[in-house]
Write an enzyme that holds these catalytic residues in place. Structure first.
Site, PDB file in Angstrom:
ATOM      1  N   ARG A  20       0.852  -1.192   0.000  1.00  0.00           N
ATOM      2  CA  ARG A  20       0.000   0.000   0.000  1.00  0.00           C
ATOM      3  C   ARG A  20       0.890   1.244   0.000  1.00  0.00           C
ATOM      4  O   ARG A  20       1.936   1.273   0.646  1.00  0.00           O
ATOM      5  CB  ARG A  20      -0.892  -0.020   1.239  1.00  0.00           C
ATOM      6  CG  ARG A  20      -1.729   1.241   1.425  1.00  0.00           C
ATOM      7  CD  ARG A  20      -2.133   1.391   2.875  1.00  0.00           C
ATOM      8  NE  ARG A  20      -3.234   0.511   3.234  1.00  0.00           N
ATOM      9  CZ  ARG A  20      -3.492   0.148   4.490  1.00  0.00           C
ATOM     10  NH1 ARG A  20      -2.725   0.561   5.476  1.00  0.00           N
ATOM     11  NH2 ARG A  20      -4.513  -0.637   4.759  1.00  0.00           N
ATOM     12  N   ASP A  61      -8.517   4.931  14.666  1.00  0.00           N
ATOM     13  CA  ASP A  61      -7.293   4.295  14.171  1.00  0.00           C
ATOM     14  C   ASP A  61      -7.358   4.058  12.667  1.00  0.00           C
ATOM     15  O   ASP A  61      -6.360   3.645  12.060  1.00  0.00           O
ATOM     16  CB  ASP A  61      -7.024   2.978  14.905  1.00  0.00           C
ATOM     17  CG  ASP A  61      -8.185   2.009  14.813  1.00  0.00           C
ATOM     18  OD1 ASP A  61      -9.266   2.330  15.345  1.00  0.00           O
ATOM     19  OD2 ASP A  61      -8.034   0.934  14.208  1.00  0.00           O
TER      20      ASP A  61
END
EC number: 2.7.7.-
Length: 480
Positions: free
Chosen positions: A170, A246
């Site tokens: 990613r 988060d």
């Protein structure tokens, strides 16, 4: 070429060095060549033998500094300090041709100190979904992390059922979340919190250092960027599904894809996450949750800012979100004047497609074909309440005539903001089903249309159709 490792080097005690663990029979099956080239990464890295050697080789220097970050987060409103990179590691940072730094993060890398007794793996299903969604959003113009490459395996992993493990690299400006700041603040580790702020000022918010109060400027930047992002989600009908702190990036980008969905029939109360029993993260709740999350983040700024300063920064959220959302909705309707009449047209249009349970994206795409002087029968026939649709259409046509923009110009502009192709969950599932049997052709075809969402082509007509009844309003599991 080597990667930089600024986070692991400067903030090494804010996480743990962790090497990726090899999966059974790893296979490189997809590379995002455009992104690879933008990051100036060598093509030679992205071959089967090279990437396996770099990620899993015993003598590889590529993973010498691979790093799992520690953070906490508010999950469904409750504070959880026991979070961190439990299934991924930061490999390092690459610079694009403009000198901007980008994180490379390996998802599905195996156990880390923050795995909480889990296997640290990502399943093929969730990895494909993130790859598709991040590319879809990027090519619509919605800020997001992106997928660089996909690696499959024969390794079994166990969720609700046995599945196959996969990995993905990613790419993001950074992987710093709201939860990073929250953790060190709530844990009373103010020295680490200060060093995290200092790192962010040096690497990500350097412009804020020129302000009278750098911390205030940073908070204001995060507030407005988050507001702008969520406005885009609302305009394009995207439901994130699990907006825990988060999962919120300090850069105002879409981050951590889980049980997301694009709307089918327009339903503001739609909930895509089957674990969200109270609808906390329903589509219509996303703007308010965004502000709630920013307020949670803002507590970490209290060692540096007064309550009045924090309230002032947070007060910019609603105006920023509404300004971006209103502008996008006007553009989607081909209206260029910010007037009360325009706002009413937008609201009545949304109410019309809601009351008739019309597909959100197909309705907007049909609107692109409106002739301000014509009968526009296809649009009228799209609705059950035809008389109501005709009445709205008359007001809309009058507004188009009044603004005086040429029809061809307006239609072209509308086709470039109202996508022909969006990622339907049922289409993603069909691609996943085929891929789990070793056939990635449908995944690649779907990926191609999502990378060209505004270009209507007859050969891809199946991807522009409304979902069948079995494929509507699919709720997705958080398991990944």
């Amino acid at each position: 070429m080597n990667l930089d490792h600024s986070y692991a080097t400067h903030l090494g005690d804010l996480g743990a060095l962790t090497k990726p663990l090899r999966v059974a029979n790893p296979q490189l099956v997809e590379v995002n060549h455009t992104l690879r080239d933008a990051l100036q990464l060598p093509a030679s890295w992205f071959t089967q033998s090279s990437i396996m050697s770099m990620l899993f080789g015993n003598t590889s220097s590529f993973t010498t500094h691979s790093f799992a970050q520690k953070y906490g987060g508010h999950q469904f409103g409750g504070w959880n300090p026991d979070l961190g990179d439990g299934r991924g590691v930061l490999l390092g940072e690459a610079k694009d041709k403009f000198g901007k730094s980008w994180d490379l993060h390996l998802k599905g890398a195996g156990p880390t100190p923050y795995s909480r007794f889990a296997d640290g793996r990502a399943v093929l299903r969730s990895t494909l979904r993130e790859y598709l969604a991040s590319e879809a959003l990027h090519h619509m113009g919605i800020p997001t992390s992106r997928a660089l490459c996909l690696i499959t395996s024969d390794e079994p992993v166990y969720r609700e059922k046995q599945e196959k493990a996969a990995m993905m690299i990613r790419v993001s400006q950074s992987h710093i979340r709201f939860g990073h700041f929250e953790y060190f603040y709530h844990n009373g580790e103010l020295d680490k919190l200060k060093r995290l702020f200092d790192y962010c000022f040096e690497h990500h918010f350097s412009a804020c250092l020129h302000s009278e109060s750098p911390h205030l400027a940073m908070l204001e930047k995060i507030v407005t960027d988050t507001a702008t992002l969520i406005a885009k989600w609302q305009a394009y009908g995207f439901n994130h599904g699990v907006m825990n702190t988060d999962n919120m990036s300090i850069h105002g980008i879409t981050f951590d894809f889980g049980p997301y969905a694009f709307l089918d029939d327009f339903n503001p109360k739609f909930v895509c996450n089957h674990s969200d029993h109270r609808g906390r993260y329903a589509f219509e709740q996303q703007p308010s949750v965004g502000l709630w999350n920013l307020n949670a983040l803002a507590h970490a700024f209290t060692p540096y800012l007064s309550v009045e300063q924090i309230k002032g920064a947070l007060s910019q959220y609603e105006a920023s979100l509404m300004a971006e959302f209103s502008q996008l909705m006007r553009q989607k309707l081909g209206l260029y004047e910010n007037t009360q009449n325009t706002a009413e047209l937008v609201n009545r249009w949304l109410d019309l497609i809601y009351q008739d349970k019309r597909d959100y994206h197909i309705s907007f795409r049909l609107l692109c074909e409106v002739d301000e002087h014509g009968e526009n029968q296809p649009l009228v026939d799209h609705f059950i309440q035809r008389d109501t649709a005709k009445t709205w259409l008359e007001h809309y046509q009058n507004a188009l005539i009044t603004q005086g923009v040429k029809r061809q110009e307006r239609q072209a502009n509308m086709r470039n903001i109202n996508p022909e192709y969006v990622l339907r969950n049922y289409q993603a599932q069909l691609a996943i089903d085929a891929a789990q049997n070793g056939d990635f052709s449908r995944f690649r075809k779907l990926l191609h249309v999502l990378q060209h969402p505004f270009e209507s082509k007859p050969e891809y007509a199946e991807f522009a159709k409304p979902p069948p009844n079995w494929g509507k309003h699919m709720e997705i599991s958080c398991s990944s």
